[in-house]
Every structure is written in structure tokens, then in C-alpha cells.
Design an enzyme around this catalytic site. Sequence first.
Site, PDB file in Angstrom:
ATOM      1  CD  GLU A  55      22.922   6.370  37.738  1.00 37.70           C
ATOM      2  OE1 GLU A  55      23.805   6.994  37.105  1.00 37.70           O
ATOM      3  OE2 GLU A  55      22.283   5.422  37.246  1.00 37.70           O
ATOM      4  CG  PHE A 117      24.489  -7.721  33.547  1.00 41.13           C
ATOM      5  CD1 PHE A 117      25.474  -7.141  32.759  1.00 41.13           C
ATOM      6  CD2 PHE A 117      23.245  -7.115  33.598  1.00 41.13           C
ATOM      7  CE1 PHE A 117      25.224  -5.986  32.033  1.00 41.13           C
ATOM      8  CE2 PHE A 117      22.984  -5.967  32.870  1.00 41.13           C
ATOM      9  CZ  PHE A 117      23.976  -5.394  32.090  1.00 41.13           C
ATOM     10  CD  GLN A 118      23.533  -3.087  34.888  1.00 41.02           C
ATOM     11  OE1 GLN A 118      22.440  -3.145  35.440  1.00 41.02           O
ATOM     12  NE2 GLN A 118      23.833  -2.157  33.995  1.00 41.02           N
ATOM     13  CE  LYS A 167      14.984  -7.781  39.223  1.00 42.80           C
ATOM     14  NZ  LYS A 167      15.332  -7.870  37.802  1.00 42.80           N
ATOM     15  CG  MET A 480      40.604  27.730  42.841  1.00 41.71           C
ATOM     16  SD  MET A 480      40.938  29.358  43.535  1.00 41.71           S
ATOM     17  CE  MET A 480      39.469  29.618  44.513  1.00 41.71           C
TER      18      MET A 480
HETATM   19  C1  LIG Z   1      35.533  17.143  40.315  1.00 42.18           C
HETATM   20  C2  LIG Z   1      36.664  18.103  40.480  1.00 42.18           C
HETATM   21  N1  LIG Z   1      37.728  18.055  39.642  1.00 42.18           N
HETATM   22  C3  LIG Z   1      38.741  18.945  39.793  1.00 42.18           C
HETATM   23  C4  LIG Z   1      38.724  19.894  40.773  1.00 42.18           C
HETATM   24  C5  LIG Z   1      39.876  20.874  40.938  1.00 42.18           C
HETATM   25  N2  LIG Z   1      39.411  22.253  40.724  1.00 42.18           N
HETATM   26  C6  LIG Z   1      39.093  23.072  41.744  1.00 42.18           C
HETATM   27  S1  LIG Z   1      38.536  24.552  41.249  1.00 42.18           S
HETATM   28  C7  LIG Z   1      38.753  24.145  39.632  1.00 42.18           C
HETATM   29  C8  LIG Z   1      38.446  25.113  38.540  1.00 42.18           C
HETATM   30  C9  LIG Z   1      36.996  25.391  38.433  1.00 42.18           C
HETATM   31  O1  LIG Z   1      36.789  26.098  37.240  1.00 42.18           O
HETATM   32  P1  LIG Z   1      35.383  26.701  36.876  1.00 42.18           P
HETATM   33  O2  LIG Z   1      34.316  25.694  37.111  1.00 42.18           O
HETATM   34  O3  LIG Z   1      35.437  27.296  35.535  1.00 42.18           O
HETATM   35  O4  LIG Z   1      35.178  27.821  37.993  1.00 42.18           O
HETATM   36  P2  LIG Z   1      36.076  29.143  38.269  1.00 42.18           P
HETATM   37  O5  LIG Z   1      37.179  28.743  39.194  1.00 42.18           O
HETATM   38  O6  LIG Z   1      36.584  29.626  36.967  1.00 42.18           O
HETATM   39  O7  LIG Z   1      35.118  30.078  38.925  1.00 42.18           O
HETATM   40  C10 LIG Z   1      39.264  22.850  39.508  1.00 42.18           C
HETATM   41  C11 LIG Z   1      39.591  22.190  38.236  1.00 42.18           C
HETATM   42  C12 LIG Z   1      37.588  19.885  41.630  1.00 42.18           C
HETATM   43  N3  LIG Z   1      37.480  20.748  42.641  1.00 42.18           N
HETATM   44  N4  LIG Z   1      36.586  19.017  41.456  1.00 42.18           N
END
Ligand SMILES: Cc1ncc(C[n+]2csc(CCOP(=O)(O)OP(=O)(O)O)c2C)c(N)n1
Lengths: 572, 98
Positions: A55, A117-118, A167, A480
Amino acid sequence: MSDSNHISGADAIILALQAEGVETLFGYPGGAIMPLYDAMFRFGNQMRHVLTRHEQGAIHAAQGFARVSGKTGVCITTSGPGATNLLTGLADAFADSTPVVCITGQVNARLIGSDAFQEADILGLTTPVTKWNIRITCSEDLLQGLSQAFYIARTGRPGPVVVDIAKNVLLEKIHFDYQICAGMPSYHPEPVPDDKKIRRAADWINQSERPILFWGQGVLLANASNELRLLIDKAGLPAASTLLGLSAIPADHPLNMGMLGMHGNYAPNVLSAKADLIVAVGMRFDDRVTSDPSTFLPNARVIHIDIDASEHGKVMQPHLAIVGDAARVLRSLLDYVEPALHADWVAEFRVLQEMETDKVMNSDLSLAGEKIQMGAMIRRLSERFPSNTLVVTDVGQHQMKVARYYKFNTPRSMVTSGGLGTMGFGLPAAIGAKIACPDQPVLALIGDGGFQMTMQEIMTIVQEKTDVKVVLLNNGFLGMVRQWQELFFAKRYASTELLNPDFVKVVDAMGLPSKRISTSRETDSGIDWLLTSNGPCFLEVVTDPEENVFPMVPPGVPVSEMWLEKKLTLIV
Amino acid sequence: MKNSYLVTVYAHDRIGLLLRIAQLVSRKNLSIERLTLHESAVPGVTWINLVVKTDSHTIHTLVKQLEKQIEVLQAFHVVEPVRVGFSESEQKTRQLIS
Ligand SMILES: Cc1ncc(C[n+]2csc(CCOP(=O)(O)OP(=O)(O)O)c2C)c(N)n1
């Protein structure tokens, strides 16, 4: 009234959706919503239903659909877990003002509150992340609830709306007399801008020597790109965008000084401290733009134009607040401003732009090394893909590189998760974008971390034959986060290195043509392959594992002291 | 400086209204010190009074966000410390609505 005028609630929802002009639904079935799926089937699938694999994928796809088209995205799920899986997407759409209507199944009205349920309290769970929500437990309330949902989602500052339907309502018979909502007594989505204030704003612009215009997504939502361009041209205003405002004005427009904020461009960030006037249009002074607001814009008067009055004074106290639709306000401003050039001021931007080119861009964009650099790959894609390409990103370093180096030329051609920064957004959002605009190429640029959050949606691409070109920028890290660890945590790479699968094999097994490139030399052949492949395909680009995104405004540092390169200061 | 503020909200009543109002207050990291809620002179319109202790910037942004909610007809606050009885602005709004 004869009985033949009465139809089931489920059938009525289908007719109501058709009356709202909905042609595509993104969703996932389950117990509580089955009568609605059955109605879809019985109506001969007149509307297209896109079955995602989760979803979260459905709502992100609906968001991507809405972001590129301006239409409301519609999403359907069952009760309980089906509906709770929407929460991330709702929060994302709420943060990024995206019009989405989610219809969620709910248990039978007589079971509500019994831990059936649900059963989950979807009204309670979604209240903080929706513009509006409603629970419908009796069929008399169904049609008005739906029409108000669509009206609220798309008008004013758009946002996500949840309609939680018990529902029994789907099964009960009702008289179908659907009316598109044209207004609600307590909701005024089209505030009339104050002309006196607009005249004062024009005076301030006319008097200003060092003005900058900041624009955000409000300009795209109001379809005000033209008005914006005419205004900056006439008044000679250097202009800079937020992440979500990108694409409103062509990247190469001489007064487009690029992006604001943490990884934005050097010139607008640094010179914002020297500006004597800021005209902020449809943006909300997010902390990624302002850094510490108390150090932001020390020398400027601020004019803040926004349709949402609650944004005025939330972060920055403007000297002049104008409530109104961006297109409308900009159109009036255009009449009142005098032609100007601000040549000396613009020249100051050019000097800093050159510094950024020298210190950052030349090396970021170089294809000379063995390893592929994200920025270089992205710029090459930008040069070679058609100018009407829709670009969708995930979240992380690659997102910032796309924002910096992809040259956007047409409004709404850039889709990214800004306010919430939701990893996993990119792939499903790209599916929605392609379905909304089947005649435009769609390029999804995704990191290896984020891809693994929603990669099951590759199967949605395959099943729906959605022609998305997926480019995975694989640096083997949560890039990042790793960058922050390198800069601010003495390279302690806690839980950021990923053991990845063989992506090409995985995606290939799912039935999508796949290819990998890993050296700069292969850049163009990789892009050739994307451009010549018929239908969806997947290109894995193995990139330099420890590349950083610069320039950067470290946390707490004034934006005017943005770093062009790595410094050895530790700030945590 | 922190003050006790009396916030008054007039809104169309429906299931979930109080939740939406209360959630906006807790998002500002404030606790509600006092809360009363009853039907106003106009049937279907609920009159909510709540008291929160906060600074003037926060109260302004909170009231604007309350005002923005779809079913809210009007939201305002009184700056002075809470008194018993109705303030002038409360009385005005009562007249306005009835
Ligand atoms: C759902 C979620 N969990 C954690 C984060 C924290 N976060 C921000 S950027 C990042 C790293 C992203 O890594 P990747 O997808 O490999 O992309 P890159 O930065 O290497 O281009 C994380 C863990 C987030 N933004 N969203």
C-alpha cells in the site's frame, strides 16, 4: 422514487469517482474493501486499477501521478494493515502539499470499537498527517463525504484526505445523486489577495538594490511558472528555488541562480545574507533552506506570499505577508513593478557561480576518472534524455545530485520527496508519473538503500507494462548518512555499509531487462541502452562509494557560510 | 515569556474534531491545562475553550493552524490571563455566530 434508482454504496463510489474525472486508481484489495473491488470488476474495469505490491507503493504512485499532472491521485486499500501501510505516504503528501484522496475500508459500523478483525482507528491514526479525514458509517453520508474529500484535497493548499468507509456502507442501497462540491461554509480556499499590500510589495521591489526572489512548490501548484518568469525578467530579480520548486523556471534562465539550502547553490545561499529584499513565493522557510532562522536574511526585508496564512510567521516573521494564490499575486505584482536590471548585483552572483564551478562542479561532473561519479552520470542523462522527460528521485545523495545537476526545463518535470524525505518514494512515484503522462519519458533515479525499501514495485512495472527507465545509483552505502558520518562522526560508519544483492539478477528474474555499468567509459553506452530499449528497463550504475555532496551548509551554520569543500571541523 | 492563553474555537461538530484540535496543540509540545466544549447558540456548531501556557509566538502560530482546519469557523486567543466569565471578544463572536 423507485427502487431502480437505488444502487449499492460500492457502485455509488465508482460512479462518484467517475463524476470526479478519476481514470486511474492505485490500490490493494482486502476483506473490508472487497465490495468496492467487486463493483470495479462488474463495471467492466472502466477505470484502470493499478495493483501495487504494497500500500505504500500505491500511495506513492498516487502522489507521483498527482505531482506531474496536477490532478488528484486516488488510492484504495482495505482496513487495518492496508490502511496503516498508507501512513508514510500520507505524511509525505501532507508535507509536500500533494492532492491525494485515499479510500480505506473499515470494519462494519456495528463492530467499530470492538477490536474487530483488521480494525484500526484510521481516523485517529491519520489525523496528524491529513488535511482532512472522515469516517463514514452510514450510507446517507457517503456521497457528500466523497465530494467534500475531493474538493478539499485539490483546493487551496492541496493535501491528502482519507475517507474511511465502513463495510456496511459499501453494501447498503442508496439513491445516487452525486454533486461535485463547490464550497463549504467554514473553508475558504481562495483568499483574495490584498491589493494595497501588493502595491506596497511592488514599491519595495522597485526601491530595492539587492533583491532576491525565492520560490517554492507553491508556484508549480498554482501553475504560475509563466507569471514568475515574467516578473523576474521585468524586475531583473535574481531568483532561487527550493528543492520542490525546481523545474518552474528553466535551469539555464540567466536569472535562475539555482537551488537554496543545505546542498543548494553557493551564490544564492551566500548572497541571501547581503540581500536587502527577499520576495518569497509559495515556499515555507523549511529548516533545510534557512539553517538557523535567527541567522537567516540578516539584512533583508521579507515579503512572504503564500496561500496558507498559517505559514506567515511560522518560521520567519515577514515584514509584509500576502495571503493568496501565487499566480494571482504575481500577475498583479507584474503590473506594478518597474523594469530594472540590477546588473551589479547579478554580477556578484556570477563571481560566486564561478567559484562553485571551479571548486565543486568541474570535478563532480568529470567523466575522466575510472569510477563513475553520480553527478557526472546525472548530468550526462540530463544532456541526452529528451527535454520533456519527467525525473523522479528517491532520497539521499543521489537526490541532491539530481537537484543540482539535472537541468529541468518544463514545470512539474521533477518529482521528489522533499518535506518528509521518504526513502522508497522514488520507484512507485515514477510509476504514477508515467501513468499520468504516458507520452513523456520517465526516468527514476534511485539509491541502493532506498531501492530496497520498495523494490517489489518492479513487479508493478512489469505487470502494468509501465515504461519507466529505472537507474540505480549504487554506491554500496546509505550514502547521505555515510557522508555525515565522514564529516561529523570521524568516519565511524555505523550501520551504513550495505551488503547488496546482485541487482541485475534480481530485477532480471522479475522480468525486466537489466544491465550494469561500472566505469566512466561505459556512461554513454549505458544511456544508449536506456534510450533505445523499448519499454521499461533497469540500469545499475556502480558509483564511487565515498563520493560526497558539496557545497554544504552544516547544521547550525549560517547559510552564508556554506562550505564549498570538506573542512576538518567537528560539529555534532 | 510564558502566559496562560485562553483559546476559543468555533467549529462544525463532527466525529474526530476534538482529536484534530488536541493534536495540533500537542504537536506544538503544549499540554492543555483546561478544556471545555459544548454546543454553541448555533446547532451543530461546537464551542471549544482551551487554556495553554506558552509564549506569544507559539500561540499565534497555533491559532492560525487551528483556524486553517476545515471545520473551524473561527479561532482566536485572549492575551490577558484567564478570567471567569466571557471576554469582550468572546461575546462579540457569540453575537456574530448567532
Ligand atoms: C524511510 C527513511 N529511512 C531513513 C532515512 C534516513 N536517510 C536519509 S538519506 C539515507 C541514505 C540513503 O541511501 P541510498 O538510498 O543508498 O542513497 P544515497 O544517499 O547513497 O544516494 C538515509 C538512511 C530516510 N530519509 N527515510
